[in-house]
Structure formats: C-alpha cells, structure tokens
Enzyme design. Structure first.
Site, PDB file in Angstrom:
ATOM      1  N   GLY A 260       0.818  -1.213   0.000  1.00  0.00           N
ATOM      2  CA  GLY A 260       0.000   0.000   0.000  1.00  0.00           C
ATOM      3  C   GLY A 260       0.845   1.253   0.000  1.00  0.00           C
TER       4      GLY A 260
ATOM      5  N   SER B  70       3.633   7.916  -7.214  1.00  0.00           N
ATOM      6  CA  SER B  70       5.052   7.937  -7.536  1.00  0.00           C
ATOM      7  C   SER B  70       5.731   9.091  -6.795  1.00  0.00           C
ATOM      8  CB  SER B  70       5.233   8.079  -9.038  1.00  0.00           C
ATOM      9  OG  SER B  70       4.718   6.936  -9.669  1.00  0.00           O
TER      10      SER B  70
ATOM     11  N   ILE C  55      -5.188  -0.238  -4.212  1.00  0.00           N
ATOM     12  CA  ILE C  55      -4.225  -1.199  -3.675  1.00  0.00           C
ATOM     13  C   ILE C  55      -4.635  -2.619  -4.092  1.00  0.00           C
ATOM     14  CG2 ILE C  55      -3.120  -2.084  -1.589  1.00  0.00           C
ATOM     15  CD1 ILE C  55      -2.578   0.963  -2.367  1.00  0.00           C
TER      16      ILE C  55
ATOM     17  N   ILE D  46      -7.055  -6.051 -36.856  1.00  0.00           N
ATOM     18  CA  ILE D  46      -6.987  -7.190 -37.780  1.00  0.00           C
ATOM     19  C   ILE D  46      -8.261  -8.035 -37.657  1.00  0.00           C
ATOM     20  CG2 ILE D  46      -5.790  -9.395 -38.194  1.00  0.00           C
ATOM     21  CD1 ILE D  46      -3.153  -7.896 -37.553  1.00  0.00           C
ATOM     22  N   HIS D  47      -8.782  -8.121 -36.458  1.00  0.00           N
ATOM     23  CA  HIS D  47     -10.020  -8.876 -36.231  1.00  0.00           C
ATOM     24  C   HIS D  47     -11.266  -8.139 -36.745  1.00  0.00           C
ATOM     25  CE1 HIS D  47      -7.666 -11.496 -33.594  1.00  0.00           C
ATOM     26  NE2 HIS D  47      -8.697 -12.309 -33.528  1.00  0.00           N
TER      27      HIS D  47
ATOM     28  N   GLU E 172       2.091   0.981 -11.308  1.00  0.00           N
ATOM     29  CA  GLU E 172       3.501   0.906 -10.898  1.00  0.00           C
ATOM     30  C   GLU E 172       4.365   1.939 -11.620  1.00  0.00           C
ATOM     31  OE1 GLU E 172       5.192  -2.896  -9.942  1.00  0.00           O
ATOM     32  OE2 GLU E 172       3.214  -3.803  -9.765  1.00  0.00           O
TER      33      GLU E 172
ATOM     34  N   GLU F 253       4.835   8.358 -18.021  1.00  0.00           N
ATOM     35  CA  GLU F 253       5.482   9.654 -17.792  1.00  0.00           C
ATOM     36  C   GLU F 253       6.517   9.539 -16.669  1.00  0.00           C
ATOM     37  OE1 GLU F 253       2.171   9.093 -18.178  1.00  0.00           O
ATOM     38  OE2 GLU F 253       2.193   9.854 -20.220  1.00  0.00           O
TER      39      GLU F 253
END
Lengths: 257, 381
Positions: free
Chosen positions: B124, B132, B157, B338-339, B364, B368
């Site tokens: 946490g 960050s 979390i 493509i599909h 995570e 940037e």
C-alpha cells in the site's frame, strides 16, 4: 519397490508438424514427453508415494531427450537414464529401441516397468510389449487402473469400449492408457531439484551392444501429411428439398447408398 | 553473451504455460465480465510453488531467478491479464520486500503464507494525493510507547482483500534536513480500525482485486516496521524497480496473446477470395507486432538479468516497463484492428486484452514517470 518407466520424446502433435522430403522438420517442431508416457510417469510416482521405493525413467535417444528426462525428474522421478543413440548411423525402429532397452534391463532388479500405450508420433505401441517379451515377464497393455498388493497387481484394462479386470504377478510390464490418472504439473521446487538428481548416459559400449545387432527390421519408405480437408457443401432450401438433395448426393456423388 | 534459456528457465516457462493454458485461460472471460477474483486459481498455484517462485528456499520458495519469474508472469498474463496483475503484485510488491528486507520472524509470519498460497501479498503506497510522488504521503505512523499508531488512506491497492497483511508506507517522523521520513509497516488486515473496501469498477484487469484502505488509529507493534526505519524510502524504490520488470513481462504476455490470436485470425478470415494474411496491409501489421514483442522481451530479460547479477537495473527496468507497456497497447490495438468487427465483440477476447493492457501504462509508475526515471538516470540537467 523398484519402479521403472520407459519414456519417449516425441514432437507435439497439437502443434504444427512440417514434413520436408519425407523427414519431419525438427527445427520448427515442439517436443514433449509422449502424453501416454506422462500417465506412466505419474502412475510410477503414485506407486512410489504409496509403496515407497524409487522411480527411474529410461529413454532411448540423443542428448536432446535430456530435456524430457529432466521434466520427468521435476515431476518426481528419482533417476533418469539416457540410452544414447549417437553411435547409430542407420535407421532405427521399434526393434532397435526395444533391443537397447532389453540390454539395459538385463542386469536390473525391477518390480514393475511402465510405459505409454502408444507414442503419438508413430502410434505403433510396439516397444514396451517387445521389451516384456525380451525380458520374459508378464505384460498388460492399455491399463486404466492399477493396484498392487504384495506381489500381485490388480489391473483394469480398456477392451473395445468395455473393461476387463486382470490379476498379474510382479515383475510386470504395463502400458498406460488415458483415464489411468491425471499427470501432475512439475512443481517449481521440483524443477529446481531436478538438476541435482542423477541423469546417466549410457552408450552402446556400456550396454555391450554392437551397431550391427540393432539394425532396423523395417524401412520407412515415405512420410506425408493427411490431405487437406476440402470445404463442405451447404444445402439450401426447405427441409424436404434439402433431404432430397442430400439423398441424391449420397447416392450419386458419394456413392455410399 | 548467451540468449538461451537455462534448462530450469525453460522448464519453469513450460510448466507455467501448461498450467495457464489449462487452468487460467478458460476462465479469463468469466472473471473479466464478473470482476470476480479467481481465488481457486491462487489456491492451485501455491502448492505448485508458483507464488514463491523467486523467493528463497528457506521460506518455502523455489529460489528461481528473475528471468524465470518474468517468464512465469508473461505466461500467466498471456492467459489472463487480471490474474497476471494479482500474481505480479503478490510476488513483486508483497512477497518481494518481505523477502529482501524482513526479519526472520516477519518472514515466517507473513512471507510463508504468501508462498504457500494461503494469502496474497499486498503493498500500500498510493494515496489520493501521493503515488510515484511518495514524498506527498499523508498517512502517518506515530510511535506511542512500543506501538505505532497509523492513520491515513490508500487507494487502488491490489490484493488487500485476500492478504494477511498489507505493507503500508507512512510518514514516521522528520529527517535531519526537515523532510518527511517515510517507513514501511506490516499491517495485519484484521487489525482494529483497518477498513478494506472494493469501491472500484475498472476498465480492465477486472479479475484482480483492487481496494481502498482506510486506517483509523490502527496499532501495530514496533517490530512490525519493515526493514530499516530510516531507509524506508530507498526500499520502496528498490521494490518498485523490481515490480517494473514484472509489469513489463505482464504487458509482454498480453501482447503475445493478442498477436497469436491475430496471426491465427489472419489465416482463417477470408476476404476477396484469400485469407486476409495474404494482404500486405495485414502482413506488415503482424511483422511489426512480432518484432516489437521480441524487442520488448529482450529488454525485459536484460533488466531481469541485471537484477539477478546484482547489478544496477533501475534504468533498464524503466526501459522494459515503458517500452513493453506502450508496445502492448499498440499490439493489442492492431490485433483488434486485424479482427475487424469480430475484435470489437467480447467473445474473441481481444477487446479484453486491449482494456487489460492499458493499465500497464499506468500502474507501478505511469509512462510519464518512467520517462522521468530514465531522464534522471541518463543525467539530464
């Protein structure tokens, strides 16, 4: 209990297989333990867990087969043996392989030898029965259940959609059929331990064999993939018309009725 | 230089691949749609040793290297991004710091259950006003006698609902220079005043458990501090660097899954009398996808290798995470293209991959933030 498994490394038939000039392209193929041999390895480990003893997995092949032997060790086998075919120049067939296995087992003490019912590559199902013949021991093929009490094995076999229950005395060779068990995944700690377990390589000299004794009895003339399926035909119209058309096609085009 | 996997690495990849194909992939669609966390999958992974893959053998782990771990994350991610995220978070962010910085007693109490699959690992850090920018952390831990009293809120979390304890970062005092001192605490999830809720409805990785934590006067014994109380901050940075490798691997797995589906579809789908894979427009897309995936894999493995060699890997982990995550979004987007119409439908699973992989550019450390890390590492003024 001395438990042995005879194992084959095969290409994965669930992956794309390419054939060039009658030879399977090994570069592009994925290799696995023959799925029927996985049942044999699993059953061997279960036997060891129930009765104690040791599981040795034996294969005939080149050093590439060490990968599959290590996987068997990671699943829980104790020892692995590679009977190396490096010295063999000519073609090999089930005779060659079973002769090499026979030479290996000559001085071994075994209670049970397990193998796959067939290998998924050639589907012959010859090697293990030939080995039992050579060793002069009891053999039961396509087993789906195995219980051992003392020196007696009680076995269920697949016979044409029915079950047969057979008793046999050890030492015994069995070949394993789908339904016998669900092979375990090798655990991570098992994988890490596998490299510390013994993997012995024996060549023809070690087996006291001569190349001339192992000459294949059969010759592969050609290999080819099954023809590609053609697109199906879709019938149209009212159900009655479609039935009429179908009967017409079965009679005049397919000529089956 | 050797680009070959070791025998162990190959066996671990094959085992996890077999497991993921048989046990995880078949329910990827269901857990995505329902947002259900597949508890039973993790119960199976414990005994197989997958949850303790890179953890020391002393605590029940397999002691495998980071490359093996990256291969495992990739295979799980290929089957299901949500399951992959919970897996990577448990190992990298939950078990990792306990393994690296925990005391023997802490490891026995909190690490062993994670390895066994009895509980998930959870970390946490992020708060409504900090992520960050860990310096903005508002959660506080005040020493009263021999206990810390923790107050604060954490958001987004992963895994806390299924964790025995969450590693919580909190301001525990002031440094000599006046900056906040941030430490990490092991907070048992059953502690009084610790409220865990799941208020989020996510775009992707919906199988993973994402929670909000509210801590109101939560007391933990002094010994629950994790690692060095004064170097807490450096520890999370190390944890996040390792976590980035796993997010890179996860993005790689999702991209590989989408690419394989697109390649297969290019063979099957016929237009203008030919499989669409005969057309250069489709071929070039597939060629770019294959190339970018392999480049990303090389970078992920290089970062993992550096970590295994105990060399500096901060910059390379940021490269791996940044490139793999942005690459995966491109690849999934092109795979969907493509599909065509089929790709836009749920049943083909491609739109799920695109939704899942978008998180890789965010979680995570956003893209940037990775660029900031790299800029710092290469010595920008």
């Amino acid at each position: 209990m001395n438990i042995y498994v005879v194992m084959k490394r095969t290409f994965d038939t669930e992956e794309k297989v390419e054939i060039n000039d009658g030879v399977i392209d090994e570069e592009g193929a994925e290799f696995v333990i023959n799925p029927y041999d996985e049942y044999a390895i699993e059953e061997a480990i279960v036997l060891k867990e129930t009765h104690g003893g040791e599981v040795t997995v034996v294969t005939v092949g080149d050093e590439e087969a060490e990968k599959e032997l290590r996987t068997a060790l990671a699943m829980g086998a104790d020892k692995a043996v590679l009977l190396d075919t490096e010295d063999l120049d000519g073609e090999m067939d089930h005779y060659t392989i079973s002769e090499m296995l026979g030479a290996y087992f000559q001085d071994k003490a075994y209670d049970i030898i397990l193998g796959g019912n067939v290998a998924v590559d050639d589907g012959a199902g010859q090697t293990a029965p030939r080995l039992a013949e050579k060793l002069g021991i009891n053999q039961l093929t396509t087993i789906t259940k195995l219980d051992i009490e003392g020196t007696t094995a009680t076995i269920e076999r697949d016979i044409e959609g029915d079950q047969e229950i057979v008793e046999a005395e050890l030492p015994l060779l069995v070949t394993c059929q789908q339904g016998l068990n669900e092979p375990r995944y090798p655990s991570l700690p098992g994988i890490m331990k596998a490299k510390k377990k013994p993997l012995d390589t024996l060549d023809l000299d070690d087996l006291d064999l001569d190349e001339d004794d192992l000459e294949a009895k059969t010759k592969t003339v050609d290999r080819f993939l099954p023809p590609e399926k053609e697109a199906g035909k879709k019938l149209e119209g009212e159900p009655a018309e479609q039935v009429e058309e179908l009967v017409n096609l079965l009679r005049n085009e397919a000529k089956v009725i | 230089m050797d680009f070959q996997y070791t025998e162990e690495q190959r066996m671990i990849r094959d085992m996890v691949r077999d497991f993921a194909e048989a046990e995880i992939a078949p329910k990827a669609e269901e857990v995505d749609q329902s947002g259900r966390f597949p508890e039973e999958t993790f119960a199976q992974m414990g005994p197989l040793g997958i949850l303790g893959l890179p953890i020391s053998e002393e605590y029940g782990g397999a002691g495998a290297d980071t490359i093996s771990y990256a291969l495992a994350v990739e295979e799980i991610g290929k089957a299901c991004g949500g399951t992959g995220l919970s897996y990577a978070a448990s190992v990298s962010l939950g078990a990792g710091p306990l393994d690296s910085f925990g005391t023997k007693a802490q490891k026995e109490e909190y690490l062993v259950p994670i390895v066994k699959g009895e509980a998930l690992g959870s970390f946490g850090l992020t708060e409504p006003n900090a992520g960050s920018d860990a310096g903005g952390t508002k959660t506080t831990a005040t020493l009263q006698g021999d206990r810390y009293v923790i107050n604060g809120e954490k958001c987004w979390i992963t895994n806390a609902t299924y964790a025995k304890a969450v590693i919580i970062t909190a301001v525990s005092g002031k440094k000599a220079n006046g900056d906040n001192k941030i430490s990490a605490f092991i907070v048992p999830t059953d502690a009084e005043g610790f409220k865990i809720t799941r208020p989020y409805d996510k775009m992707g990785v919906r199988a993973s458990d994402t929670t909000e934590l509210v801590l109101t006067d939560v007391e933990v014994p002094e010994e629950n501090i994790l690692g060095d109380p004064d170097k807490g901050f450096g520890q999370f940075l190390h944890t996040l660097d390792g976590g980035r490798i796993s997010i890179g691997a996860l993005a790689l797995g999702i991209a590989e899954g989408a690419y394989q589906k697109a390649l297969a579809y290019a063979h099957e789908r016929k237009q203008f009398g030919a499989p669409i894979g005969k057309f250069q427009a489709i071929q070039f897309k597939l060629a770019d996808m294959a190339m970018e995936i392999d480049l990303a894999r090389t970078m992920v493995h290089k970062a993992a290798w550096l970590k295994d060699q105990k060399k500096r890997f901060k910059k390379e982990a940021a490269f791996a995470k940044l490139y793999a995550s942005e690459m995966s979004t491109r690849v999934c987007n092109q795979a969907l293209q493509i599909h065509g119409g089929s790709g836009y439908m749920r049943e083909y699973g491609i739109e799920r991959m695109l939704r899942d992989t978008k998180l890789m550019e965010i979680g995570e450390g956003t893209s940037e933030i990775q660029r900031m890390v790299i800029s710092r590492e290469i010595g920008c003024p």
